[in-house]
Design a protein around this motif. Structure first.
Motif, PDB file in Angstrom:
ATOM      1  N   ALA A  31     -14.317  -9.301  14.626  1.00  0.00           N
ATOM      2  CA  ALA A  31     -15.499  -9.066  13.783  1.00  0.00           C
ATOM      3  C   ALA A  31     -15.618  -7.584  13.443  1.00  0.00           C
ATOM      4  CB  ALA A  31     -16.762  -9.560  14.500  1.00  0.00           C
ATOM      5  N   LEU A  34     -13.162  -6.708  10.728  1.00  0.00           N
ATOM      6  CA  LEU A  34     -13.620  -7.176   9.411  1.00  0.00           C
ATOM      7  C   LEU A  34     -14.746  -6.291   8.870  1.00  0.00           C
ATOM      8  CD1 LEU A  34     -13.599 -11.034  10.057  1.00  0.00           C
ATOM      9  CD2 LEU A  34     -11.965  -9.705   8.685  1.00  0.00           C
ATOM     10  N   SER A  38     -14.575  -3.947   5.548  1.00  0.00           N
ATOM     11  CA  SER A  38     -15.622  -4.061   4.527  1.00  0.00           C
ATOM     12  C   SER A  38     -16.303  -2.718   4.307  1.00  0.00           C
ATOM     13  CB  SER A  38     -16.678  -5.090   4.950  1.00  0.00           C
ATOM     14  OG  SER A  38     -16.113  -6.366   5.070  1.00  0.00           O
TER      15      SER A  38
END
Length: 119
Positions: A31, A34, A38
């Motif tokens: 997570a 990611l 982003s």
């Protein structure tokens, strides 16, 4: 000085143990990867990065402490015991609270920027 340097080895050993044995820790790292990708894509500000880093650190630290508490509980109470269950449940709840807080921080920061990028 050698004790100080050895302490880093112990810390990295503990980190390696968590990565190898704890699925939730690996999920949190995924997570984080990611969110980091982003964040680079949408060009987070320094302040936003500080919030993301703080939230991620909070989750990883609570996950590591949860692992240590679970191992210690298993050591001192190898048989099932109602209080051992409470100890494990409460330390898992700490991770849940940290993770939900991190998700809220991430959503507050990322959603408006992602919506602007999509527009």
């Amino acid at each position: 000085m050698s004790r100080f340097i050895k302490s880093f080895g112990y810390a990295f050993s503990g980190l390696g143990h968590a990565i190898k044995t704890q699925l939730n820790f690996r999920v949190h790292l995924l997570a984080l990867a990611l969110v980091t990708a982003s964040g680079y894509w949408i060009k987070l500000t320094i302040t936003e990065w500080l919030w993301i880093i703080g939230a991620a650190g909070m989750v990883l630290v609570t996950e590591l402490l949860n692992t240590a508490i679970e191992v210690l509980t298993d050591l001192v109470s190898p048989e099932l015991h109602p209080k051992a269950k409470i100890i494990k449940d409460v330390s898992a709840a700490a991770v849940l609270v940290a993770a939900l807080t991190a998700v809220a921080i991430g959503l507050i920061i990322l959603i408006p920027k992602l919506l602007c990028h999509a527009a």
